[in-house]
Design an enzyme around this catalytic site. Structure first.
Site, PDB file in Angstrom:
ATOM      1  N   CYS A 112       1.782 -28.174 -18.181  1.00  8.85           N
ATOM      2  CA  CYS A 112       2.629 -26.990 -18.255  1.00  8.85           C
ATOM      3  C   CYS A 112       2.889 -26.458 -17.007  1.00  8.85           C
ATOM      4  O   CYS A 112       3.960 -25.710 -16.734  1.00  8.85           O
ATOM      5  CB  CYS A 112       2.135 -25.950 -19.318  1.00  8.85           C
ATOM      6  SG  CYS A 112       1.666 -26.444 -20.806  1.00  8.85           S
ATOM      7  N   HIS A 238       5.397 -19.039 -17.529  1.00 11.97           N
ATOM      8  CA  HIS A 238       5.160 -20.332 -18.827  1.00 11.97           C
ATOM      9  C   HIS A 238       5.146 -19.519 -20.292  1.00 11.97           C
ATOM     10  O   HIS A 238       4.396 -18.840 -20.177  1.00 11.97           O
ATOM     11  CB  HIS A 238       3.948 -21.177 -18.331  1.00 11.97           C
ATOM     12  CG  HIS A 238       3.870 -22.151 -19.425  1.00 11.97           C
ATOM     13  ND1 HIS A 238       4.673 -22.932 -20.164  1.00 11.97           N
ATOM     14  CD2 HIS A 238       2.633 -22.457 -20.098  1.00 11.97           C
ATOM     15  CE1 HIS A 238       4.244 -23.557 -20.821  1.00 11.97           C
ATOM     16  NE2 HIS A 238       3.062 -23.570 -21.167  1.00 11.97           N
ATOM     17  N   ASN A 268       5.926 -23.403 -27.026  1.00 13.74           N
ATOM     18  CA  ASN A 268       5.507 -24.052 -25.701  1.00 13.74           C
ATOM     19  C   ASN A 268       6.354 -25.307 -25.724  1.00 13.74           C
ATOM     20  O   ASN A 268       6.035 -26.216 -26.103  1.00 13.74           O
ATOM     21  CB  ASN A 268       3.946 -24.024 -25.740  1.00 13.74           C
ATOM     22  CG  ASN A 268       3.496 -24.411 -24.579  1.00 13.74           C
ATOM     23  OD1 ASN A 268       4.299 -25.018 -23.571  1.00 13.74           O
ATOM     24  ND2 ASN A 268       2.208 -24.401 -24.422  1.00 13.74           N
TER      25      ASN A 268
HETATM   26  O1  UT7 Z   1       0.309 -24.112 -22.410  1.00 12.09           O
HETATM   27  C1  UT7 Z   1      -0.965 -24.007 -21.918  1.00 12.09           C
HETATM   28  C2  UT7 Z   1      -1.555 -24.621 -23.254  1.00 12.09           C
HETATM   29  N1  UT7 Z   1      -1.904 -23.787 -24.275  1.00 12.09           N
HETATM   30  C3  UT7 Z   1      -2.163 -22.538 -24.482  1.00 12.09           C
HETATM   31  O2  UT7 Z   1      -1.819 -21.552 -23.431  1.00 12.09           O
HETATM   32  C4  UT7 Z   1      -2.750 -21.840 -25.688  1.00 12.09           C
HETATM   33  C5  UT7 Z   1      -3.840 -20.961 -25.349  1.00 12.09           C
HETATM   34  N2  UT7 Z   1      -4.570 -20.462 -26.612  1.00 12.09           N
HETATM   35  C6  UT7 Z   1      -3.807 -19.729 -27.332  1.00 12.09           C
HETATM   36  O3  UT7 Z   1      -2.852 -19.403 -27.609  1.00 12.09           O
HETATM   37  C7  UT7 Z   1      -4.709 -19.191 -28.777  1.00 12.09           C
HETATM   38  O4  UT7 Z   1      -6.055 -19.589 -28.480  1.00 12.09           O
HETATM   39  C8  UT7 Z   1      -4.250 -19.959 -30.164  1.00 12.09           C
HETATM   40  C9  UT7 Z   1      -3.063 -19.577 -30.480  1.00 12.09           C
HETATM   41  C10 UT7 Z   1      -4.188 -21.551 -29.790  1.00 12.09           C
HETATM   42  C11 UT7 Z   1      -5.309 -19.610 -31.222  1.00 12.09           C
HETATM   43  O5  UT7 Z   1      -5.412 -18.293 -31.267  1.00 12.09           O
HETATM   44  P1  UT7 Z   1      -6.936 -17.615 -31.449  1.00 12.09           P
HETATM   45  O6  UT7 Z   1      -6.735 -16.095 -31.608  1.00 12.09           O
HETATM   46  O7  UT7 Z   1      -7.713 -18.127 -30.121  1.00 12.09           O
HETATM   47  O8  UT7 Z   1      -7.664 -18.270 -32.769  1.00 12.09           O
HETATM   48  P2  UT7 Z   1      -8.841 -19.306 -33.098  1.00 12.09           P
HETATM   49  O9  UT7 Z   1      -8.486 -20.626 -32.492  1.00 12.09           O
HETATM   50  O10 UT7 Z   1      -9.829 -18.789 -32.356  1.00 12.09           O
HETATM   51  O11 UT7 Z   1      -8.740 -19.509 -34.409  1.00 12.09           O
HETATM   52  C12 UT7 Z   1      -8.938 -18.325 -35.433  1.00 12.09           C
HETATM   53  C13 UT7 Z   1      -9.024 -18.680 -36.665  1.00 12.09           C
HETATM   54  C14 UT7 Z   1      -9.713 -19.939 -37.173  1.00 12.09           C
HETATM   55  O12 UT7 Z   1     -10.339 -19.924 -38.270  1.00 12.09           O
HETATM   56  P3  UT7 Z   1     -11.887 -19.193 -38.493  1.00 12.09           P
HETATM   57  O13 UT7 Z   1     -12.579 -20.080 -37.738  1.00 12.09           O
HETATM   58  O14 UT7 Z   1     -11.793 -17.660 -37.844  1.00 12.09           O
HETATM   59  O15 UT7 Z   1     -12.091 -19.390 -40.105  1.00 12.09           O
HETATM   60  C15 UT7 Z   1      -8.728 -20.949 -37.177  1.00 12.09           C
HETATM   61  O16 UT7 Z   1      -9.173 -22.120 -38.006  1.00 12.09           O
HETATM   62  O17 UT7 Z   1      -7.638 -19.147 -37.176  1.00 12.09           O
HETATM   63  C16 UT7 Z   1      -7.406 -20.117 -37.931  1.00 12.09           C
HETATM   64  N3  UT7 Z   1      -6.465 -21.227 -37.376  1.00 12.09           N
HETATM   65  C17 UT7 Z   1      -5.329 -20.925 -38.135  1.00 12.09           C
HETATM   66  N4  UT7 Z   1      -4.897 -20.266 -39.273  1.00 12.09           N
HETATM   67  C18 UT7 Z   1      -3.589 -20.269 -40.005  1.00 12.09           C
HETATM   68  C19 UT7 Z   1      -6.190 -22.072 -36.464  1.00 12.09           C
HETATM   69  N5  UT7 Z   1      -4.841 -22.276 -36.496  1.00 12.09           N
HETATM   70  C20 UT7 Z   1      -4.260 -21.750 -37.677  1.00 12.09           C
HETATM   71  C21 UT7 Z   1      -2.911 -21.791 -38.003  1.00 12.09           C
HETATM   72  N6  UT7 Z   1      -2.843 -20.978 -39.163  1.00 12.09           N
HETATM   73  N7  UT7 Z   1      -1.915 -22.516 -37.728  1.00 12.09           N
END
Ligand code: UT7
Length: 311
Positions: A112, A238, A268
């Protein structure tokens, strides 16, 4: 004497994939995606290759720059979704553009942060006067490297391309005031493409690295440019996640009104996200000549960094 950004172009495929469409594909919801990322929809290249998207963005940038395409001596293309194993996608774009001048062309893999890495390399080539005119492209067909059954990644990404024509002008001040780019190889495992070809990510860890890396390098680049955050007229970050963008703005103490955001519409698009945002900001009159502009990104590698332009 310095590097001038003469033209910027972008291309987005016409197919829109909304959060509601994704609800039918994996266990997710519009509410979850919107709250966690700010993304509402993204574009998917159904009929376009990454080369075709790059070509269309490049053609717009060349048109805006009002140059003859044969003046381009250097093509740098940033992508993590190349058309082939080799040669570089940049070579295929050179062919598609119909260039006859054997312009030096290569790809860079900086995820990215790729467009910023590319712009920085072009700036160095131009300032050392090894080349006079360069085309820097960020182009991604991320839909081809996404595991569409993995809800933790498939809701985040989209396809598109952006490009800029840059030229060395001995009489003019440089548009590039500063750049601070970094790599932390020891953290590559939190964001990479596995041997099955799929993107893998530990979202929470990447989130923290993104906010810290983008904030720190932004402050360094602003300082190196001889400015303070109050002097920045527009931030083009970004576009990965609206929460990352908001946290960055808060840490920099720059109001969100001065931050360009289109992650809601495109998700993204990795290396393409900054030039797409620059193109749209110009079209909307938000990015104007004379402004102090901060570009900042973070991606797999880990790579990150910031540049300040006097556009
Ligand atoms: O370009 C550079 C590369 N990428 C980034 O910059 C991304 C950086 N990270 C993020 O943007 C965030 O970490 C995410 C958007 C990817 C995830 O958000 P989060 O608040 O960090 O959520 P998490 O990964 O901690 O997941 C929370 C919960 C989990 O369930 P449990 O374990 O709490 O029961 C996941 O399984 O949300 C669940 N989950 C979803 N639920 C519904 C993960 N993906 C999804 C989904 N829909 N698509």
């Amino acid at each position: 004497m310095g590097t001038k950004i003469l033209g910027v172009g972008a291309y987005l495929p016409s197919k829109v994939l909304t959060n509601y469409d994704l609800e039918k594909m994996v266990e997710t919801s519009d509410e979850w995606i919107t709250e966690r990322t700010g993304i509402k929809e993204r574009r998917i290249a159904e009929n376009e290759t990454v080369v075709e998207m790059a070509l269309k963005a490049a053609e717009k940038a060349i048109e805006q720059a009002q140059i003859d395409k044969e003046e381009i001596e250097l093509i740098i293309l940033a992508t993590l979704s190349p058309q082939l194993g080799f040669p570089a996608t940049a070579c295929l774009v050179q062919e598609a553009l119909g260039l006859e001048n054997n312009a030096m062309a290569f790809d860079i893999s900086a995820a990215c942060s790729g467009f910023l890495y590319g712009l920085d390399i072009a700036d160095a080539y131009l300032k050392s006067q090894k080349k006079k005119t360069a085309l820097v492209i960020g182009a991604e067909k991320l839909s081809s490297i996404i595991d569409w059954s993995d809800r933790s990644t498939c809701v985040l990404f989209g396809d598109g391309a952006g490009a800029a024509v840059v030229r060395y002008e001995p009489e003019d001040p440089s548009d590039v005031l500063s750049s601070k780019l970094y790599t932390k190889g020891k953290e590559w495992k939190i964001l990479y493409r596995d041997l099955c070809g799929y993107l893998k990510m530990e979202g929470r860890k990447v989130f923290k690295e993104a906010v810290n890396g983008m904030t720190k390098s932004s402050l360094e680049a602003i300082k190196e440019a001889g400015l303070t955050p109050e002097d920045i007229d527009l931030v083009i970050p970004h576009q990965a996640n609206f929460r990352i963008i908001k946290a960055l703005a808060e840490k920099l103490n720059i109001p969100l009104e001065k931050v360009y955001v289109n992650v809601n519409r495109y998700g993204n698009t990795s290396a393409a996200s900054i030039p797409i945002a620059m193109y749209e900001a110009i079209e909307e009159g938000k990015l104007q000549r004379g402004m102090n502009v901060l570009l900042t990104a973070m991606g797999g590698g880990l790579t990150w960094g910031s540049m300040v332009l006097r556009f």
